[in-house]
Design a protein around this motif. Structure first.
Motif, mmCIF file in Angstrom:
data_model
loop_
_atom_site.group_PDB
_atom_site.id
_atom_site.type_symbol
_atom_site.label_atom_id
_atom_site.label_comp_id
_atom_site.label_asym_id
_atom_site.label_seq_id
_atom_site.Cartn_x
_atom_site.Cartn_y
_atom_site.Cartn_z
ATOM 1 N N ILE A 264 13.893 -94.605 7.788
ATOM 2 C CA ILE A 264 13.028 -94.461 6.618
ATOM 3 C C ILE A 264 13.780 -94.991 5.406
ATOM 4 N N GLU A 265 13.123 -95.009 4.274
ATOM 5 C CA GLU A 265 13.783 -95.486 3.062
ATOM 6 C C GLU A 265 14.993 -94.605 2.739
ATOM 7 N N GLY A 266 16.132 -95.206 2.617
ATOM 8 C CA GLY A 266 17.342 -94.466 2.259
ATOM 9 C C GLY A 266 18.155 -93.963 3.434
ATOM 10 N N ILE B 220 4.062 -80.071 4.848
ATOM 11 C CA ILE B 220 5.351 -80.499 5.402
ATOM 12 C C ILE B 220 6.420 -80.516 4.316
ATOM 13 N N ALA B 221 6.042 -80.920 3.122
ATOM 14 C CA ALA B 221 7.008 -80.992 2.018
ATOM 15 C C ALA B 221 7.514 -79.618 1.604
ATOM 16 N N LEU C 196 7.357 -91.708 3.643
ATOM 17 C CA LEU C 196 8.819 -91.687 3.687
ATOM 18 C C LEU C 196 9.425 -93.076 3.601
ATOM 19 N N GLY C 197 8.581 -94.089 3.494
ATOM 20 C CA GLY C 197 9.085 -95.448 3.336
ATOM 21 C C GLY C 197 9.498 -96.125 4.621
ATOM 22 N N ARG D 210 10.767 -86.991 0.774
ATOM 23 C CA ARG D 210 11.923 -87.854 0.997
ATOM 24 C C ARG D 210 13.232 -87.107 0.835
ATOM 25 N N GLN D 211 13.248 -86.187 -0.100
ATOM 26 C CA GLN D 211 14.458 -85.361 -0.258
ATOM 27 C C GLN D 211 14.718 -84.510 0.978
ATOM 28 N N ARG D 212 13.672 -83.881 1.481
ATOM 29 C CA ARG D 212 13.822 -83.038 2.671
ATOM 30 C C ARG D 212 14.144 -83.882 3.899
#
Length: 254
Positions: free
Chosen positions: A24-26, A131-132, A160-161, A249-251
């Motif tokens: 995913i992104e990152g 989910i978040a 999520l990229g 994305r943080q999680r």
């Protein structure tokens, strides 16, 4: 007319997988955030307990009201797991093309998926919010864990990229499980399909064709971009916020 009584056979899921490990992104999506599955309402108590012991905090049920009424929540109802019923279709028949003919072709299924994103955008946006914010892992499921579950998995991965290749590869992993899935859901979905005048085996004939299954997901992504530019645009219009995407994305990378 009284509906026939069916025997609910509890069994282990055959299409359950953690989405962890997908690029995913990152970075890479961590394990323990999101699980996709075939019907979790008919798992054994042992399987339910194992999921909870491994951190399951929430279940998103994407089945229709008729499907959910047939089996209820199942053994997971006995555990402290949040339950969210977010049907992506009003009825099983609503998932059929005009005329009620079963979808047995991959491109047609991809078209159906795109319409599902557009018509069930509020439910999909809500699912991503769940989910978040869930305090542990979230599992989402329909009956087979392929179509409606695949649409939500794709929406999550888009948020999520993840790239198209990763999204399509995750969707296509279900192909090798379809024989076992069909066998597992026959007692419940077979009975429901029969009530609607459909034959479950005929409806799933596409599953065993030589045509690559990934065509369906590629078609969905293409149609959404043709019509909206951004494949997530319907969800954004339905309330999916940048804040929710940031939280996801943080999680996902934590």
């Amino acid at each position: 007319m009284t509906a026939p009584i069916i025997d609910i056979e509890l069994s282990a899921p055959v299409n359950l997988r953690d989405l962890g490990g997908i690029p995913i992104e990152g970075g890479v999506l961590r394990e323990g955030l999101a699980l996709r599955a075939d019907d979790l309402s008919v798992i054994t108590d042992g399987d339910a307990r194992l999921l909870v012991d491994n951190g399951l905090a929430a279940v998103i049920d994407l089945r229709t009201a008729d499907e959910a009424a047939l089996t209820g929540r199942g053994p997971l109802a006995n555990y402290a797991v949040a339950y969210h019923h977010l049907p992506l279709m009003e009825s099983i028949r609503a998932g059929m093309p005009d005329g009620g003919t079963p979808v047995i072709e991959h491109v047609a299924m991809g078209e159906m998926y795109a319409r599902m994103v557009e018509t069930a955008a509020p439910q999909l946006a809500s699912a991503l919010g769940i989910i978040a914010l869930a305090p542990g892992a979230t599992a989402f499921h329909c009956a087979a864990g392929r179509d409606r579950t695949g649409v939500l998995a794709a929406a999550l991965l888009l948020a999520l990229g993840a790239g198209d290749d990763a999204i399509v590869a995750d969707y296509a992993r279900t192909h090798s499980n379809m024989a076992a899935i069909l066998q597992r859901l026959r007692p419940t979905m077979g009975a429901l399909m029969a009530r609607l005048g459909f034959d479950l085996d005929a409806m799933t004939a596409v599953t065993f064709s030589d045509e690559p299954m990934d065509i369906s997901m590629l078609t969905m992504l293409a149609r959404l971009r043709e019509r909206h530019g951004d494949a997530l645009a319907p969800l954004r219009a339905a309330g999916l916020s940048n804040g929710t995407i940031t939280r996801l994305r943080q999680r996902a990378l934590a």
